[in-house]
Design a protein around this motif. Sequence first.
Motif, short mmCIF file in Angstrom:
data_model
loop_
_atom_site.label_atom_id
_atom_site.label_comp_id
_atom_site.label_asym_id
_atom_site.label_seq_id
_atom_site.Cartn_x
_atom_site.Cartn_y
_atom_site.Cartn_z
N LYS A 7 -3.99 -2.37 -9.39
CA LYS A 7 -2.98 -1.81 -10.29
C LYS A 7 -3.55 -1.72 -11.70
CE LYS A 7 1.17 -0.38 -11.44
NZ LYS A 7 1.77 0.84 -10.86
N ILE A 20 4.86 -6.29 -7.31
CA ILE A 20 4.40 -5.40 -6.24
C ILE A 20 4.82 -5.96 -4.88
CG2 ILE A 20 2.33 -4.58 -5.03
CD1 ILE A 20 1.08 -4.15 -7.82
N THR A 44 8.44 -5.20 -4.31
CA THR A 44 8.76 -3.76 -4.26
C THR A 44 9.36 -3.25 -5.57
OG1 THR A 44 11.04 -3.79 -3.41
CG2 THR A 44 9.27 -4.01 -1.78
N ASP A 98 7.49 -2.64 -8.14
CA ASP A 98 6.43 -1.75 -8.63
C ASP A 98 5.55 -1.38 -7.45
OD1 ASP A 98 4.92 -0.26 -10.35
OD2 ASP A 98 4.22 -1.94 -11.58
N ARG A 99 4.81 -0.30 -7.60
CA ARG A 99 3.92 0.14 -6.52
C ARG A 99 2.47 -0.05 -6.94
NH1 ARG A 99 6.27 3.56 -2.57
NH2 ARG A 99 8.38 4.26 -3.06
N SER A 139 4.24 -0.13 1.92
CA SER A 139 3.45 0.54 0.90
C SER A 139 3.84 1.99 0.68
CB SER A 139 1.95 0.46 1.26
OG SER A 139 1.57 -0.87 1.53
N HIS A 140 4.32 2.66 1.72
CA HIS A 140 4.57 4.10 1.60
C HIS A 140 6.04 4.46 1.82
CE1 HIS A 140 0.24 4.49 1.44
NE2 HIS A 140 0.14 3.85 2.59
N ASN A 143 11.62 5.58 -2.26
CA ASN A 143 12.34 4.70 -3.19
C ASN A 143 13.64 4.19 -2.59
OD1 ASN A 143 10.35 4.92 -5.15
ND2 ASN A 143 11.34 6.62 -6.20
N LEU A 168 12.85 1.58 -0.01
CA LEU A 168 12.39 0.37 -0.68
C LEU A 168 13.56 -0.42 -1.25
CD1 LEU A 168 9.15 1.14 -2.75
CD2 LEU A 168 9.42 -0.45 -0.85
#
Length: 233
Positions: free
Chosen positions: A9, A46, A49, A51-52, A66-67, A70, A73
């Motif tokens: 990041k 992260i 969840t 932040d990515r 991870s994918h 929004n 998530l």
Amino acid sequence: MITTQGIKKSFGSLEVLKGIDLHIDKGEVVSIVGPSGAGKTTLLQIIGTLDRPDAGTVCINGIDISHMSNKKLADFRNQHIGFVFQFHQLLPEFTAIENIMIPAYIAGASHREAKKKAEELLDFMGLTDRAGHKPNELSGGEKQRVAVARSLINQPAVILADEPSGSLDSKNKEELHQLFFDLRNQYGQTFVIVTHDEQLAGITDRTIHMRDGQLETLGELGKLGILDKPEEL
């Protein structure tokens, strides 16, 4: 339970995380320590969840988050992750029990279900008589216990805590720290705790040391930057 692989990041030209590989088992109480700017809170956000990552993967309970979109998530976060912050983040206009019930409402629980769960948690926290009090009528330790109860109401897979005892006096710190272990023993709860509190780090199952966006390795004692107990140094 939680596995990260190759988490990176950056914020502009500043590389905050430089490839974090980490595994945390179900029911562990793990602390993450290190100097300010090491990347501890970014890693916690992260995993939570909020932040990515720019690169890498995060799996919680075997689910690769991870994918996700929004929306997915947000749903996953509500159902599987609880948060405890340094300054509790209670809503001042609501009572203790109402603050605890909010995540359950978001998850679609009925008023009856949410209230029943909140009452059970208040009883476990020893706060039944404080249910109708608003945050400004609670002590610092009571506010943080309400925040912990709120984080637990949807029975999440993991509780993520960022400096949870940073604003508490010594007595309330000790009580909060013991509460984490009581919850683990009672509910099999997993805790990942970012802290500068040496006392708390010293009693967790494992201590993860971070510096400059990486996990510190300390020879054979510190595979993946993890020490079983500080005294092993």
